[in-house]
Design an enzyme around this catalytic site. Structure first.
Site, PDB file in Angstrom:
ATOM      1  N   ASN A  69       0.845  -1.189   0.000  1.00 20.35           N
ATOM      2  CA  ASN A  69       0.000   0.000   0.000  1.00 20.35           C
ATOM      3  C   ASN A  69       0.877   1.235   0.000  1.00 20.35           C
ATOM      4  OD1 ASN A  69      -2.843   1.054   0.245  1.00 20.35           O
ATOM      5  ND2 ASN A  69      -1.802   2.222   1.837  1.00 20.35           N
ATOM      6  N   TYR A  74       0.260  10.109   4.295  1.00 19.67           N
ATOM      7  CA  TYR A  74      -0.072  10.379   5.697  1.00 19.67           C
ATOM      8  C   TYR A  74       1.023  11.275   6.269  1.00 19.67           C
ATOM      9  CZ  TYR A  74      -1.901   5.609   4.658  1.00 19.67           C
ATOM     10  OH  TYR A  74      -2.461   4.506   4.077  1.00 19.67           O
ATOM     11  N   ARG A  75       0.625  12.366   6.883  1.00 20.38           N
ATOM     12  CA  ARG A  75       1.625  13.330   7.372  1.00 20.38           C
ATOM     13  C   ARG A  75       2.485  12.742   8.488  1.00 20.38           C
ATOM     14  NH1 ARG A  75      -3.032  16.172  10.450  1.00 20.38           N
ATOM     15  NH2 ARG A  75      -2.623  15.494  12.574  1.00 20.38           N
ATOM     16  N   TRP A 130      -1.491   7.876  10.172  1.00 20.98           N
ATOM     17  CA  TRP A 130      -2.502   7.225   9.335  1.00 20.98           C
ATOM     18  C   TRP A 130      -3.751   7.081  10.178  1.00 20.98           C
ATOM     19  CZ3 TRP A 130       1.694   3.162   8.304  1.00 20.98           C
ATOM     20  CH2 TRP A 130       1.934   2.389   9.443  1.00 20.98           C
ATOM     21  N   GLU A 156      -1.292   1.098  -5.516  1.00 22.36           N
ATOM     22  CA  GLU A 156      -1.220   2.473  -6.017  1.00 22.36           C
ATOM     23  C   GLU A 156      -0.181   2.601  -7.124  1.00 22.36           C
ATOM     24  OE1 GLU A 156      -1.668   1.805  -2.803  1.00 22.36           O
ATOM     25  OE2 GLU A 156      -3.378   3.064  -2.209  1.00 22.36           O
ATOM     26  N   ASP A 213      -5.106  21.874   9.750  1.00 23.37           N
ATOM     27  CA  ASP A 213      -5.491  20.814   8.813  1.00 23.37           C
ATOM     28  C   ASP A 213      -6.322  21.307   7.635  1.00 23.37           C
ATOM     29  OD1 ASP A 213      -5.646  18.083   7.963  1.00 23.37           O
ATOM     30  OD2 ASP A 213      -5.432  17.536  10.065  1.00 23.37           O
TER      31      ASP A 213
END
Ligand SMILES: Cc1cc2nc3c(=O)[nH]c(=O)nc-3n(C[C@H](O)[C@H](O)[C@H](O)COP(=O)(O)O)c2cc1C
Ligand SMILES: [Mn+2]
Length: 486
Positions: free
Chosen positions: A168, A172-173, A186, A233, A282
């Site tokens: 995967n 994700y920061r 995540w 991906e 955010d």
């Protein structure tokens, strides 16, 4: 021609006058955010900061931050082209008769040609830093004044499903805790978190993770796509760029990363270890609350000799992620219509931050059809987060928010047409009663039928007759009035 890497994309942006180099010193602490925010809200270009304060590594931001740049990123003149390509594949999946099947063969060969390829080395291995490295050397942004620290905001986070072995890649920061440790944000519904849960359940003590930063745009973009679990991906990235993504094995784990990456952080999580992450300004336009997330320990950094650091900021909309999301809206429509062919169009206005508001037009065929569509969307991958769904008839243009507001508000009897349901909500929702637990609202703004218990007549929308319109168009000119489109 597929972009070979980030620099190739930068060159294309520059050629199309979509990039501005900034050669004086700017601070990655807050200042780059202010530049990027002003640029995106004023139709400005992508920005390449050549001298970020405190680092030798240049910073690229806003590279996807307009419709045009999304088109350049995906090498199309309109993202609908991507949607059309996907539709063609889907239609060819079930061809009728021998001719249809024969026609499909070259397409199938082409699909095979998109699978990622493993290569033995690549530019991301120009420098391998096993001991002497620190994240402090990179121009990682502190985005907003109330942020808990510096955050890597546009990473490609690679992990493996321990049960299927499938890869995967998610964006994700990562909050920088110190030179060799970060958070791993995540959210619980995302694939990385699922891999993590499974490994913990199996009693493993460590989980390998690799983070790539900066690559060709299709590969970077694939990390944000809401794909079904176990759909690679990197395969989709290959489809988008029309050329396989070349993957190279990590130094310290079996994971693979894009060989053309600018920077790769290799490392692991100690399963069970958590640390406070956030707050972070955010994409909702609010600070997301601090919460406990896993900790990413760096074991090694591999990179190019002169890497470029790719990043983004999120905040009050519209930001760069709005344009990335808008392309998702277009690209995923044909996939959504595969399951829900009654859907004509969907639209997620910027103010709704994707999941807060989805406008859907449908061809209504039976009583309560709108309700069926709402529930189907709540059951569809990451569309489960949709907080408010407004369903309108097919004659309403959902891209025109003011038309939707006008017609929907006229059409609803709120008590009858609004439905509340409980369900999983986005982790960033600060209003829900519990984290990840909340309610959604569906608004059936379609015309009501007598089969739905509505016995009064339903009025038509007011429209002038065509002959009068034409005649007045001429008289308008004669009167010398300024141009006014009908
Ligand atoms: C700029 C940007 C930052 C993001 N940051 C996060 C994040 O910190 N945590 C998260 O769970 N999702 C984040 N997302 C959304 C995920 O990348 C997205 O939901 C993706 O589909 C997840 O992939 P997955 O289904 O493979 O888990 C971000 C998206 C963008 C565009
Ligand atoms: Mn995924």
């Amino acid at each position: 021609m597929a972009y070979s890497d980030l620099r190739d994309f930068i060159a294309a942006l520059e050629k199309h006058k979509e990039l501005k180099r900034i050669s004086f010193e700017v601070d990655p602490v807050l200042e780059i955010t202010e530049f990027a925010d002003r640029a995106v809200k004023n139709g400005g270009p992508a920005l390449l900061f050549e001298k970020p304060k405190g680092s030798k590594v240049p910073v690229l931001i806003n590279s996807f931050a307009s419709r045009r740049r999304m088109e350049l990123a995906l090498e199309v003149d309109s993202v609908e082209k991507v949607a059309r390509r996907i539709s063609e594949y889907l239609e060819l999946r079930m061809p009728e008769g021998l001719i249809g099947k024969l026609k499909m063969l070259p397409m199938l060969a082409e699909v095979g040609a998109f699978f990622p390829k493993t290569v033995s080395s690549g530019p991301c291995k120009e420098i391998i830093r096993r001991d002497n490295f620190s994240l402090d050397e990179y121009p990682i942004l502190k985005c907003w004044p109330g942020d808990a620290g510096r955050f890597i905001t546009l990473p490609m986070v690679f992990s493996k499903n321990p049960d299927t072995g499938k890869r995967n890649c998610g964006c994700y920061r990562l909050q920088v805790f110190d030179g060799r440790t970060t958070g791993m944000h995540w959210q619980t519904h995302k694939q990385g978190a699922e891999h993590h849960r499974r490994m913990r359940k199996e009693g493993k003590s460590r989980m390998d993770v690799a983070v790539a930063i900066g690559a060709d745009p299709a590969t970077m973009y694939s990390a944000i796509l809401p794909l079904p679990p176990d759909l690679d991906e990197m395969m989709i990235a290959g489809f988008l760029r029309g050329k396989p993504v070349e993957m190279v094995k990590c130094e310290t784990s079996d994971l693979e990363v894009p060989a053309n990456a600018e920077i790769v952080l290799e490392g692991y999580l100690e399963l069970g270890e958590q640390r406070r992450e956030g707050p972070f300004g955010d994409h909702t336009g609010f600070y997301s609350l601090a919460d406990d997330y896993p900790v990413f320990h760096l074991a090694c950094i591999t990179q190019r000799k002169h890497p470029i650091y790719a990043t983004t900021i999120v905040g009050p909309p519209p930001m760069e992620d709005f344009y990335m999301g808008q392309a998702i809206e277009r690209i995923f429509l044909p996939l959504m219509r595969l399951q829900l062919p009654e859907i004509r169009d969907i639209h997620m206005p910027a103010e709704g931050i994707f999941h807060n508001l989805i406008l859907v037009s449908i061809r209504k065929s039976y009583p309560l059809h709108a309700r069926k569509v709402m529930h189907a969307i709540w059951g569809l991958g990451q569309a489960m987060f949709s907080k408010v769904i407004v369903v309108v008839d097919e004659d309403v243009d959902v891209q025109n928010v003011s038309e939707v507001a006008w017609k929907a508000l006229n059409n609803i009897d709120p008590e009858r047409d609004i439905q509340f349901v409980l369900g999983p909500v986005d982790s960033l929702d600060h209003s829900s009663r519990l984290p990840n637990y909340g309610s959604k609202m569906g608004i059936d703004a379609t015309r009501k039928w007598k089969e739905e218990g509505f016995t009064r007549p339903w009025p038509d929308v007011i429209r002038m007759s065509e002959d009068v319109k034409q005649r007045v168009a001429e008289l308008w000119k004669k009167a010398g009035l300024p141009d006014a489109p009908p």
